[in-house]
Design a protein around this motif. Sequence first.
Motif, PDB file in Angstrom:
ATOM      1  N   ASN A 128       0.858  -1.255  -0.027  1.00 54.63           N
ATOM      2  CA  ASN A 128       0.078  -0.046   0.151  1.00 54.63           C
ATOM      3  C   ASN A 128       0.843   1.354  -0.027  1.00 54.63           C
ATOM      4  O   ASN A 128       0.759   2.100  -0.587  1.00 54.63           O
ATOM      5  CB  ASN A 128      -1.066  -0.288   1.208  1.00 54.63           C
ATOM      6  N   MET A 129       1.953   1.113   0.781  1.00 53.40           N
ATOM      7  CA  MET A 129       2.788   2.632   1.069  1.00 53.40           C
ATOM      8  C   MET A 129       3.271   2.677  -0.281  1.00 53.40           C
ATOM      9  O   MET A 129       3.624   4.010  -0.843  1.00 53.40           O
ATOM     10  CB  MET A 129       3.886   2.204   1.990  1.00 53.40           C
ATOM     11  N   LEU A 130       4.062   1.660  -0.858  1.00 58.16           N
ATOM     12  CA  LEU A 130       4.753   1.838  -2.123  1.00 58.16           C
ATOM     13  C   LEU A 130       3.933   2.452  -3.443  1.00 58.16           C
ATOM     14  O   LEU A 130       4.386   2.693  -4.575  1.00 58.16           O
ATOM     15  CB  LEU A 130       5.601   0.642  -2.473  1.00 58.16           C
ATOM     16  N   VAL A 152      -5.975  -3.040  -2.080  1.00 55.26           N
ATOM     17  CA  VAL A 152      -5.274  -1.627  -2.104  1.00 55.26           C
ATOM     18  C   VAL A 152      -5.428  -0.933  -3.300  1.00 55.26           C
ATOM     19  O   VAL A 152      -5.023  -1.508  -4.261  1.00 55.26           O
ATOM     20  CB  VAL A 152      -3.896  -2.051  -1.621  1.00 55.26           C
ATOM     21  N   PRO A 153      -5.768   0.301  -3.393  1.00 58.70           N
ATOM     22  CA  PRO A 153      -5.819   1.022  -4.455  1.00 58.70           C
ATOM     23  C   PRO A 153      -4.265   1.055  -5.173  1.00 58.70           C
ATOM     24  O   PRO A 153      -3.317   1.458  -4.296  1.00 58.70           O
ATOM     25  CB  PRO A 153      -6.129   2.478  -4.080  1.00 58.70           C
ATOM     26  N   ALA A 163     -11.220  -8.810  -5.587  1.00 61.53           N
ATOM     27  CA  ALA A 163     -10.368  -7.483  -5.516  1.00 61.53           C
ATOM     28  C   ALA A 163     -11.638  -6.585  -5.769  1.00 61.53           C
ATOM     29  O   ALA A 163     -12.673  -6.803  -6.174  1.00 61.53           O
ATOM     30  CB  ALA A 163     -10.006  -7.623  -7.142  1.00 61.53           C
ATOM     31  N   THR A 164     -10.966  -5.133  -5.715  1.00 61.63           N
ATOM     32  CA  THR A 164     -11.782  -4.107  -5.695  1.00 61.63           C
ATOM     33  C   THR A 164     -12.666  -3.912  -7.066  1.00 61.63           C
ATOM     34  O   THR A 164     -12.003  -4.236  -8.002  1.00 61.63           O
ATOM     35  CB  THR A 164     -11.213  -2.561  -5.620  1.00 61.63           C
ATOM     36  N   GLN A 217      -2.805  -1.859 -10.490  1.00 56.53           N
ATOM     37  CA  GLN A 217      -4.139  -2.079 -10.344  1.00 56.53           C
ATOM     38  C   GLN A 217      -4.596  -0.533 -10.547  1.00 56.53           C
ATOM     39  O   GLN A 217      -4.136   0.313  -9.608  1.00 56.53           O
ATOM     40  CB  GLN A 217      -4.771  -2.793  -9.237  1.00 56.53           C
ATOM     41  N   ALA A 218      -5.581  -0.074 -11.236  1.00 55.83           N
ATOM     42  CA  ALA A 218      -6.075   1.247 -11.350  1.00 55.83           C
ATOM     43  C   ALA A 218      -7.509   1.173 -11.975  1.00 55.83           C
ATOM     44  O   ALA A 218      -7.994   0.017 -12.346  1.00 55.83           O
ATOM     45  CB  ALA A 218      -5.603   1.960 -12.235  1.00 55.83           C
ATOM     46  N   PRO A 219      -8.237   2.218 -11.892  1.00 61.50           N
ATOM     47  CA  PRO A 219      -9.912   2.128 -12.282  1.00 61.50           C
ATOM     48  C   PRO A 219      -9.915   1.791 -13.632  1.00 61.50           C
ATOM     49  O   PRO A 219      -9.017   2.413 -14.527  1.00 61.50           O
ATOM     50  CB  PRO A 219     -10.292   3.529 -11.829  1.00 61.50           C
TER      51      PRO A 219
END
Length: 360
Positions: A55-57, A282-283, A321-322, A342-344
């Motif tokens: 998440n941080m990276l 995680v986005p 997954a989201t 991963q992205a929208p």
Amino acid sequence: MTPGEHAPDPRGARSPAEFLARLRELKDWSGLTCRELSARAEARGDVLTRSTVANMLSRTTLPREELLTAFVRACGAGPAAPERWRSVRRELAGRRGDGVETPETATETGTDPETAREELPTLEGSPEGSPEGSPEGSPEGIPEDAPPVWPVAPVDEPPGPGPGPGAGFRIRRLLVPLVAVAALVFAGVSVVAFLRDGHTGHPPRTPTAPAAGDVRIRVVGTDLCLGERRGTRTGQVHQVPCAAADVPLYALVERGDGRWRIASDHPDHGAGCSGIPAGGRVPDAPYEDSACGDPTRIEEFTLEPYGLPVRGYRIVPAGFATPGRCVTVVGDRTAAWSRLAQAPCAPDAAGQLFDFDRRN
């Protein structure tokens, strides 16, 4: 970790995005996976979960100091490194909220501060600061105070209730530039649409549909394919020149119900699977290769056709997954070694279309 190679230094980072980029370089330098970093942190008494690292990276915001300290210590950068990273973090954090655009805020908003300060170019023949068509820009030989001359009907035009030949002449004069402008606008829109479809000067090619077996995964509209940077252990997938895309070798494996596993065969690390860490929750989580069977990763995907006719296939994480996320080329989509994450899913699928060339 390469023997004799110094750890990345955060000093010189001018924005949170650059700071995070150097943190990712530090992880690459360490040669450790997220799981190994978590284990090393736990051995030191720090709390640093695998999903927290991912998440941080994957973000562009500054991490908390305690998280930063645990991460830098786990990477093994040396006893003085944590304070050095904290100092740079405090300096960047102190620039926020002062109402003045800095390199940091410019990066976040997509504005280049150097470009923003540039003056608009002056048109040739017009002095600086004078709009085109002002008196200063008058053609040579015409007095500056001369009144404007407008087109009028011929003086011998016969009067009458109808518009007459003079009106038709004026209409034609107006229509010619309007048609020319419309043609230019149409051409510009066509070029923009062509580029947004993922083309970068390459002629359209019929995408290869997914099929079980060995494949080379190509980014649609480019000569770039998916691969890793050999010599690192992160498993981060990048887009690389197809001629050099042989680390790792990929294959599609059917899993049923329209789902696929993207298997990898790395010359140094052996068999694995492409996936999304932290269950895809995680986005902007990285798209990476790792050992198969990790229950915390998304390792199955649907390969969804896009466009009529089909222009390519989206790689969509399946399972927990989201929703509405796609594997995406982030950063400069025309450059080699841009990473995937991963992205929208975008309406125009920019940076999200792939085809699956058969690999002999």
